[in-house]
Design a protein around this motif. Structure first.
Motif, PDB file in Angstrom:
ATOM      1  N   UNK A 192    -102.845  46.467 -57.808  1.00  0.00           N
ATOM      2  CA  UNK A 192    -102.410  45.780 -59.024  1.00  0.00           C
ATOM      3  C   UNK A 192    -101.221  44.894 -58.703  1.00  0.00           C
ATOM      4  N   UNK A 193    -101.226  43.673 -59.219  1.00  0.00           N
ATOM      5  CA  UNK A 193    -100.144  42.733 -58.965  1.00  0.00           C
ATOM      6  C   UNK A 193    -100.348  41.867 -57.743  1.00  0.00           C
ATOM      7  N   UNK A 194    -101.500  41.958 -57.090  1.00  0.00           N
ATOM      8  CA  UNK A 194    -101.801  41.098 -55.936  1.00  0.00           C
ATOM      9  C   UNK A 194    -101.689  39.632 -56.347  1.00  0.00           C
ATOM     10  N   UNK A 195    -101.083  38.817 -55.475  1.00  0.00           N
ATOM     11  CA  UNK A 195    -100.907  37.382 -55.749  1.00  0.00           C
ATOM     12  C   UNK A 195    -101.600  36.572 -54.666  1.00  0.00           C
ATOM     13  N   UNK A 196    -102.441  35.611 -55.086  1.00  0.00           N
ATOM     14  CA  UNK A 196    -103.111  34.680 -54.176  1.00  0.00           C
ATOM     15  C   UNK A 196    -102.593  33.272 -54.440  1.00  0.00           C
ATOM     16  N   UNK A 197    -102.417  32.499 -53.399  1.00  0.00           N
ATOM     17  CA  UNK A 197    -101.931  31.123 -53.583  1.00  0.00           C
ATOM     18  C   UNK A 197    -102.620  30.198 -52.599  1.00  0.00           C
ATOM     19  N   UNK A 251    -110.753  29.739 -53.390  1.00  0.00           N
ATOM     20  CA  UNK A 251    -109.582  30.243 -52.694  1.00  0.00           C
ATOM     21  C   UNK A 251    -109.968  31.493 -51.897  1.00  0.00           C
ATOM     22  N   UNK A 252    -109.713  31.541 -50.577  1.00  0.00           N
ATOM     23  CA  UNK A 252    -110.174  32.670 -49.755  1.00  0.00           C
ATOM     24  C   UNK A 252    -109.625  34.015 -50.209  1.00  0.00           C
ATOM     25  N   UNK A 253    -108.378  34.024 -50.654  1.00  0.00           N
ATOM     26  CA  UNK A 253    -107.764  35.284 -51.091  1.00  0.00           C
ATOM     27  C   UNK A 253    -108.449  35.814 -52.350  1.00  0.00           C
ATOM     28  N   UNK A 254    -108.679  34.935 -53.317  1.00  0.00           N
ATOM     29  CA  UNK A 254    -109.362  35.349 -54.550  1.00  0.00           C
ATOM     30  C   UNK A 254    -110.773  35.825 -54.226  1.00  0.00           C
ATOM     31  N   UNK A 255    -111.483  35.048 -53.408  1.00  0.00           N
ATOM     32  CA  UNK A 255    -112.855  35.417 -53.059  1.00  0.00           C
ATOM     33  C   UNK A 255    -112.902  36.787 -52.367  1.00  0.00           C
ATOM     34  N   UNK A 260    -103.214  37.714 -59.597  1.00  0.00           N
ATOM     35  CA  UNK A 260    -102.730  36.380 -59.945  1.00  0.00           C
ATOM     36  C   UNK A 260    -103.166  35.357 -58.906  1.00  0.00           C
ATOM     37  N   UNK A 261    -103.663  34.214 -59.396  1.00  0.00           N
ATOM     38  CA  UNK A 261    -103.958  33.071 -58.527  1.00  0.00           C
ATOM     39  C   UNK A 261    -103.028  31.926 -58.922  1.00  0.00           C
ATOM     40  N   UNK A 262    -102.226  31.458 -57.977  1.00  0.00           N
ATOM     41  CA  UNK A 262    -101.334  30.325 -58.222  1.00  0.00           C
ATOM     42  C   UNK A 262    -102.098  29.038 -57.928  1.00  0.00           C
ATOM     43  N   UNK A 263    -102.794  28.548 -58.936  1.00  0.00           N
ATOM     44  CA  UNK A 263    -103.642  27.378 -58.735  1.00  0.00           C
ATOM     45  C   UNK A 263    -103.752  26.544 -59.992  1.00  0.00           C
ATOM     46  N   UNK A 264    -104.721  25.630 -60.001  1.00  0.00           N
ATOM     47  CA  UNK A 264    -104.967  24.734 -61.123  1.00  0.00           C
ATOM     48  C   UNK A 264    -106.397  24.904 -61.604  1.00  0.00           C
TER      49      UNK A 264
END
Length: 514
Positions: A509-514, A490-494, A477-481
């Motif tokens: 599974x279930x990792x969250x990036x914000x 986003x560094x976490x997503x990358x 999950x990415x908490x973004x727009x």
């Protein structure tokens, strides 16, 4: 409004000789020929065709790497694989790292359906520089798109009128005009592209991808699918689970929804993105020129669209900004937070009687360039969706559902509800109620959902992960727009995506990036 896509204005030029050598037409393939043994003739890329959006040839990458183009021959009809063939246009940039570190090819589909990968990949090339250290970056125009035997429907003049029509009819006369316009568009598609229409289903494109895998010399298909590209990737995984390598789905299509429920989900998604835009604009220290509160922003937008329904304003001469064009322009600006500034400027000018910016945004959504030429993104979008989707909706069904769509989005509800009749008079029957993406036996697939995604709502990521099957779909999950997560930088997503594609590290599974 086309289904989720990310068309970019890409400037792709070369000689007429190269152009003619890459045009994908139809021809007779030898019945004794094995298409998996064909050799690709990689050459400098020509300027994109009008179907791909026009422009200049792709510029070299910052490190001097060059883009190369080729044409893959594939069966027109996968049920008759030794019969007539079509050309599928490909583009690649070779891996920049040491040869002994190269993993293989990484195939991209950027969405649509209808988006040209041959033009999109160079536009995004710098975003994938890290991935290019170990992969050849490869993309393509899917069958029916751009240079790959592209579907054509109405001409540029007719499309100008088509996109100016009132797509949210309020009475019997407007409804009749809208339905007549839709029927004429569909009839033009059948007249000009009758041979291709039965063969542009997502299952056909997925089989093309497995042929690409073999011709490119890869044991496994390593894949990065965005938006509709996630549905295409899911269908591929269902058909060829044993051939899936490292795969990432970003901006995820919900495979469990019928077209009606998908359209309703998009209404909610675009409304959420508009709410987030309005909150952002009015929360800043400086004044928001399009409203004092989030509700004021949305009330003024609703009032603008209502006014345009009866009295358009000047747009891009000689065209006027209609209610339909304004709605499309607003939707296009919500695909990325980077476009929110254009939306503010466009609304501010429209309130003063100048519709140019909103119309330019609408043109971008519809694939119209500054010369007045249209790519075939909308023709291909409709053709693929209508070939894929079995349901056909009547006016009565739309009118019955309008209250629910309006509740989901006062701005986009009517627009998306009436869009459901687009396939009603289509010449080719749809294949299924929803795509089958179950992929038991596949390698893990990283599924990335963005909580603020307008076009492919966040809930679809969980449903895709579940539908792929236990041990296959891995949700992040990415908490973004905006539409998609990786290109947010986003560094976490990358780190998660790069770690899997480059080193095979599957995030929890279930990792969250914000």
């Amino acid at each position: 409004m086309p289904n989720p896509s990310r068309p970019r204005a890409v400037v792709l030029t070369a000689t007429a000789v190269l152009l003619s050598s890459l045009v994908a037409g139809c021809g007779e393939g030898s019945r004794d020929e094995d298409l998996t043994a064909q050799k690709l003739n990689w050459r400098n890329c020509p300027a994109p065709s009008s179907s791909e959006g026009g422009g200049d040839a792709p510029s070299p990458l910052p490190d001097g790497g060059k883009w190369e183009c080729a044409t893959l021959r594939a069966p027109l009809d996968w049920n008759a694989p030794r019969g007539e063939t079509i050309g599928v246009a490909l583009i690649r940039a070779r891996a920049s790292g040491a040869e002994n570190r190269r993993i293989g090819s990484l195939l991209f589909n950027f969405g649509g359906p209808g988006g040209s990968g041959v033009t999109a990949l160079p536009a995004f090339g710098e975003d994938y520089a890290t991935l290019r250290t170990r992969y050849d970056l490869v993309s393509f125009d899917p069958r029916g798109v751009g240079r790959s035997a592209g579907v054509r429907c109405e001409n540029d003049r007719q499309l100008d009128a088509y996109f100016q029509q009132d797509a949210t009819p309020d009475d019997a006369a407007e409804r009749g005009s809208f339905l007549d316009s839709t029927r004429k568009f569909n009839a033009a598609c059948e007249k000009k592209s009758k041979k291709m229409l039965p063969h542009v289903r997502t299952t056909d494109a997925a089989r093309d991808m497995d042929l690409m895998r073999q011709v490119l010399g890869d044991e496994k298909l390593h894949y990065f699918g965005i938006s509709y590209g996630t549905e295409l990737g899911g269908v591929y995984a269902h058909l060829f689970p044993e051939n899936v390598g490292r795969a990432v789905f970003d901006a995820v299509v919900d495979p469990t929804q019928t077209p009606e429920r998908s359209a309703l989900g998009q209404a909610r998604g675009f409304q959420l993105a508009l709410d987030n835009y309005a909150e952002d604009c009015t929360s800043k220290a400086e004044d928001c020129p399009v409203g004092d509160t989030p509700q004021d922003v949305e009330d003024r937008i609703t009032a603008l669209l209502k006014a345009l329904d009866g009295r358009p304003i000047p747009g891009v001469f000689p065209r006027e900004l209609t209610q339909t064009a304004a709605t499309g322009g607003i939707a296009q600006s919500l695909y990325s937070k980077d476009f929110w500034g254009y939306l503010t400027e466009g609304l501010d000018q429209a309130y003063g009687g100048d519709g140019r910016i909103l119309m330019l945004l609408s043109d971008s959504l519809n694939g119209r360039n500054e010369n007045g030429e249209y790519s075939n993104i909308v023709a291909a979008n409709v053709s693929v969706n209508c070939a894929d989707d079995r349901p056909r909706y009547s006016v009565t069904q739309v009118e019955r559902r309008l209250p629910e769509f309006r509740a989901a989005s006062p701005v986009f509800g009517d627009f998306l509800a009436w869009g459901m009749v687009g396939c009603t008079d289509w010449a080719v029957p749809g294949a299924a109620d929803r795509p089958d993406v179950s992929a038991a036996g596949s390698a893990p697939i990283l599924v990335v959902g963005n909580t603020g995604d307008p076009a492919t709502p966040y809930e679809g990521a969980r449903r895709m992960a579940d539908a792929l099957g236990k041990g296959v779909g891995v949700e992040l999950t990415y908490k973004g727009q905006g539409h998609g997560a990786y290109d947010s930088k986003n560094p976490c997503v990358r780190a998660a995506v790069d770690g899997y594609l480059l080193d095979g590290r599957v995030p929890a599974a279930g990792t969250v990036c914000s």
